[in-house]
Design a protein around this motif. Sequence first.
Motif, PDB file in Angstrom:
ATOM      1  N   PHE A  15      -5.766   6.909   4.914  1.00 55.09           N
ATOM      2  CA  PHE A  15      -5.717   7.238   3.496  1.00 55.09           C
ATOM      3  C   PHE A  15      -5.777   8.750   3.282  1.00 55.09           C
ATOM      4  O   PHE A  15      -4.917   9.328   2.608  1.00 55.09           O
ATOM      5  CB  PHE A  15      -6.858   6.552   2.736  1.00 55.09           C
ATOM      6  N   GLY A  18      -2.741  10.403   4.753  1.00 54.87           N
ATOM      7  CA  GLY A  18      -1.574  10.193   3.891  1.00 54.87           C
ATOM      8  C   GLY A  18      -1.593  11.100   2.671  1.00 54.87           C
ATOM      9  O   GLY A  18      -0.577  11.720   2.329  1.00 54.87           O
ATOM     10  N   ILE A  19      -2.742  11.206   2.033  1.00 54.47           N
ATOM     11  CA  ILE A  19      -2.876  12.102   0.877  1.00 54.47           C
ATOM     12  C   ILE A  19      -2.639  13.549   1.318  1.00 54.47           C
ATOM     13  O   ILE A  19      -1.953  14.318   0.646  1.00 54.47           O
ATOM     14  CB  ILE A  19      -4.273  11.954   0.226  1.00 54.47           C
ATOM     15  N   LEU A  51      -0.102   5.610   3.799  1.00 50.61           N
ATOM     16  CA  LEU A  51      -0.709   4.941   2.643  1.00 50.61           C
ATOM     17  C   LEU A  51      -0.337   3.457   2.614  1.00 50.61           C
ATOM     18  O   LEU A  51      -1.180   2.609   2.285  1.00 50.61           O
ATOM     19  CB  LEU A  51      -0.293   5.646   1.357  1.00 50.61           C
TER      20      LEU A  51
END
Length: 134
Positions: A15, A18-19, A51
Amino acid sequence: MLKSILRLLICLVFFFGGIGHFLLAEDFAGIVPPILPWPLLIVWLTGLVELLLVIGILWPAQRCTAGKLAALYCLLVLPANIYQALSDVPIFGGPVAPELLWLRIPLQFVLIAAILWSTNDSSKTLIQAPSSDV
């Protein structure tokens, strides 16, 4: 219980990674091997993949498939990690200790093993024990 905790940690890694691919795209583009075209697009796509893998791992019906895809993804991005270690590419505004860059490579295989173990469906086995119903 341990599998659930490990899955949560893996999801957090994917997460935030990915961000980060969107917030720090230029930095991530620097570790894309120069042989590949469109490094920024690759960074955005890999961020999206990370994500989506989180969603897949958290979705029980898709967990096993998502785990296999996550392991494959980790293998596919390994060349970027190797390129960064070989070329000593700075990231996030500064250099990274070479030891950390090289340590990241074998740790990628530990991550792959953790993903596969924590996302497998242990109720499905290739070889079933013989039934005692005779």
